[in-house]
Write a protein that holds these residues in place. Sequence first.
Motif, short mmCIF file in Angstrom:
data_model
loop_
_atom_site.label_atom_id
_atom_site.label_comp_id
_atom_site.label_asym_id
_atom_site.label_seq_id
_atom_site.Cartn_x
_atom_site.Cartn_y
_atom_site.Cartn_z
N ARG A 1 0.91 -1.24 -0.04
CA ARG A 1 0.07 0.09 -0.02
C ARG A 1 0.85 1.26 -0.03
O ARG A 1 0.33 2.33 0.18
N LEU A 2 2.22 1.13 -0.01
CA LEU A 2 3.02 2.27 0.14
C LEU A 2 2.84 3.04 1.16
O LEU A 2 2.95 4.41 1.07
N SER A 3 2.55 2.58 2.32
CA SER A 3 2.19 3.55 3.55
C SER A 3 3.33 3.28 4.29
O SER A 3 4.36 2.60 4.23
N GLY A 4 3.31 4.42 5.34
CA GLY A 4 4.43 4.30 6.27
C GLY A 4 5.84 4.59 5.66
O GLY A 4 5.96 5.41 4.62
N ASP A 5 6.75 3.72 5.96
CA ASP A 5 8.04 3.86 5.79
C ASP A 5 8.40 2.93 4.50
O ASP A 5 9.34 2.62 4.15
N ALA A 6 7.21 2.62 3.74
CA ALA A 6 7.67 1.41 2.76
C ALA A 6 8.41 1.94 1.57
O ALA A 6 9.07 1.22 1.17
N TRP A 7 8.37 3.38 1.67
CA TRP A 7 9.32 3.95 0.49
C TRP A 7 10.77 3.60 0.67
O TRP A 7 11.48 3.29 -0.15
N LYS A 8 11.14 3.43 1.89
CA LYS A 8 12.70 3.03 2.24
C LYS A 8 13.12 1.64 1.63
O LYS A 8 13.85 1.93 0.87
N PRO A 9 12.40 0.64 1.81
CA PRO A 9 13.05 -0.64 1.22
C PRO A 9 12.79 -0.69 -0.34
O PRO A 9 13.56 -1.25 -1.06
N LEU A 10 11.92 0.09 -0.72
CA LEU A 10 11.24 0.18 -2.09
C LEU A 10 12.60 1.03 -2.69
O LEU A 10 12.91 0.43 -3.83
N LEU A 11 12.69 2.13 -2.39
CA LEU A 11 13.72 2.97 -2.98
C LEU A 11 15.20 2.15 -2.90
O LEU A 11 16.05 2.20 -3.80
N ALA A 12 15.53 1.72 -1.77
CA ALA A 12 16.83 0.91 -1.54
C ALA A 12 16.89 -0.05 -2.46
O ALA A 12 17.90 -0.46 -3.16
N GLY A 13 15.57 -0.82 -2.61
CA GLY A 13 15.57 -2.14 -3.37
C GLY A 13 15.89 -1.78 -4.83
O GLY A 13 16.65 -2.32 -5.68
N ILE A 14 15.38 -0.83 -4.99
CA ILE A 14 15.49 -0.35 -6.74
C ILE A 14 16.92 0.16 -6.86
O ILE A 14 17.31 -0.45 -7.92
N ILE A 15 17.35 0.95 -6.14
CA ILE A 15 18.76 1.60 -6.29
C ILE A 15 19.69 0.37 -6.31
O ILE A 15 20.49 0.11 -7.15
N ILE A 16 19.69 -0.61 -5.18
CA ILE A 16 20.53 -1.35 -4.98
C ILE A 16 20.50 -2.53 -5.85
O ILE A 16 21.31 -3.20 -6.59
N GLY A 17 18.92 -2.89 -6.20
CA GLY A 17 18.83 -3.87 -7.35
C GLY A 17 19.46 -3.71 -8.71
O GLY A 17 20.12 -4.42 -9.27
N THR A 18 19.41 -2.19 -9.11
CA THR A 18 19.74 -1.79 -10.26
C THR A 18 21.38 -1.88 -10.38
O THR A 18 22.02 -2.60 -11.16
N LEU A 19 21.87 -1.53 -9.03
CA LEU A 19 23.21 -1.70 -8.96
C LEU A 19 23.77 -3.11 -9.08
O LEU A 19 25.07 -3.33 -9.63
N LEU A 20 23.12 -4.24 -8.84
CA LEU A 20 23.52 -5.49 -8.69
C LEU A 20 23.45 -6.04 -10.17
O LEU A 20 24.21 -6.74 -10.69
N ILE A 21 22.14 -5.65 -10.82
CA ILE A 21 21.99 -6.08 -12.33
C ILE A 21 23.30 -5.70 -13.20
O ILE A 21 23.42 -6.34 -14.08
N LEU A 22 23.48 -4.28 -12.86
CA LEU A 22 24.47 -3.73 -13.94
C LEU A 22 25.64 -4.59 -13.89
O LEU A 22 26.36 -4.56 -14.70
N ARG A 23 25.82 -5.48 -12.73
CA ARG A 23 27.18 -6.25 -12.77
C ARG A 23 26.96 -7.63 -13.80
O ARG A 23 28.12 -8.20 -13.64
N VAL A 24 25.75 -8.00 -13.88
CA VAL A 24 25.63 -9.05 -14.68
C VAL A 24 26.43 -9.20 -16.11
O VAL A 24 26.26 -8.27 -16.74
#
Lengths: 231, 320
Positions: A174-197
């Motif tokens: 529901r994107l409520s509360g602090d849910a933006w934190k893991p989402l944002l971190a997940g997108i950024i860190i996920g991208t940084l990991l994928i770029l290594r493939v």
Amino acid sequence: MKYLKTRFQWIRWAVHIGALLPLVVLIVDALSNHLTFNPIQAATQRTGDTAIILLGLSLACSPISTYLNWKDAVRLRRTLGLYTFIYAAIHLWLFVGADYGYQFNYIVPEFLQKYYLWVGLPAFIILLALAATSFRGAMRWLGKRWKRLHRLIYLGAILAMLHLALVIKGDALRLSGDAWKPLLAGIIIGTLLILRVPRLRRALLSLRHKPVAPAAVQLASPPAESTLVKN
Amino acid sequence: MSTNWKPDKIRSSDITPEAVYLNRRQFMKGAAVFAAGAVLAACAPQIAPQAPTPLPAEVGAMAGQKDELGDPLTVYAAVTGYNNYYEFTQSKEGVAGLAHDFKTRPWTVAVGGLVNKPHTYDIDELIKRFPVQERIYRLRCVEGWSMVIPWRGFPLKQLLAEVEPTNAAKYVRFQTILDPQQMPGQSDPSFPWPYTEGLRMDEAQNDLTLLTTGVYGQDLLPQNGAPIRIVTPWKYGFKSVKAIVKIDLVADQPSTLWPLTAPDEYGFYANVNPNVPHPRWSQSTERRIGDADRRPTLLFNGYADQVASMYAGMDLHANF
């Protein structure tokens, strides 16, 4: 890029100051009673957030060096990684020592119950192992195994993301509360990991280094592509 | 073209309604205040001491009081400055500021549903209707922290007796005011506003269940749920619904906000229970605000003598 290279020492200092600043602010806030009425919880959350940010920055070093061609970026990786470990260690101490007062009769049942601890503790152990082997001596001693060992940071990053997602207050769907934190971190860190493939990296780099006939660059190449080439 | 312009072509719907342009002005004013505040906040040193606000005399008079287990009252600054009140903000330290100008008059509480004598009470009428009592209660938040708070109010059962519930009434449902203009958090679509809570009939009639109108010897402050709220000290804090405008007696268990939002984490009963874990927060221990050490959480928050019999034979793990 040239500017960055000549100013590398300044950048190194900026990294040290930037990485220590959250700790200084935390200590000042703690000593001046500005850490909410629940200071241990606030300190635990802040050091956790800082560790995640530093982890993201340390994971950004190698893509920056590969894709943006700023080779010195990798020279900041160890410093950022060690600061990540330092904040994670303070974070863990705040939980075990400051919050629970080393009362393992309280801590052990918590550990058995809470999924966020099941992923958080292994993430910390990985950071600890990498910090302990981050020195030249360890690199020489481990030889080829050093690189394999340090690839564990990818697993550590995923575990840390899960830890954050499980521990925040709020609902990711529901994107409520602090849910933006893991989402944002997940997108950024996920991208940084994928770029290594490797395959993706090769494909993206070949786009950049595509040999183009000089005449084509002058006459036919659309402006969008020429910006891509420059970058 | 402008030559074709006819005044009668303006439909009344083309004119900005008064409420909208007044809102716009409020917004602009708010934005200006916010911008000025941001600049000031950026300039002011973070460690400057907050302007000391003089404590109300009633608060000073309560110094040294303890709950029946011997624990001192939580300091007034924390009781009035660390609040979970999502209608205003999810930041516990931000509630007091946002709630400061919350209008609690005029205010009515409509009591109805399955009753013989439904009645809409004016708040001042309701506050004077029954003799008030001072009650020092522990408040255990589901987030693992707790306080000791001196409330003032009267048992809900007195009001229920006056409206005469019918035999069909099995639950009491409470509703907080729905006013997104004053409560910015209610614009967050993640939650099924207005805040709805409920109690089983016997819980509502338990002597501990306090219809609360005061805190620390004075009228309730907006951040504490003014003008009127429920306090059920043996349940997690979220059951103690604030700023009530509607009380209905109903036949079926009401759908309440937190179980609707996260059914795995929060149940209807929400009795404080150290043996029923929560995925994030410790329910077996708690931090009393102001304390350095954690303490074990007590079953029913230490009120087992008064409430445990209501749950005899009930599986408290299934009905969490």
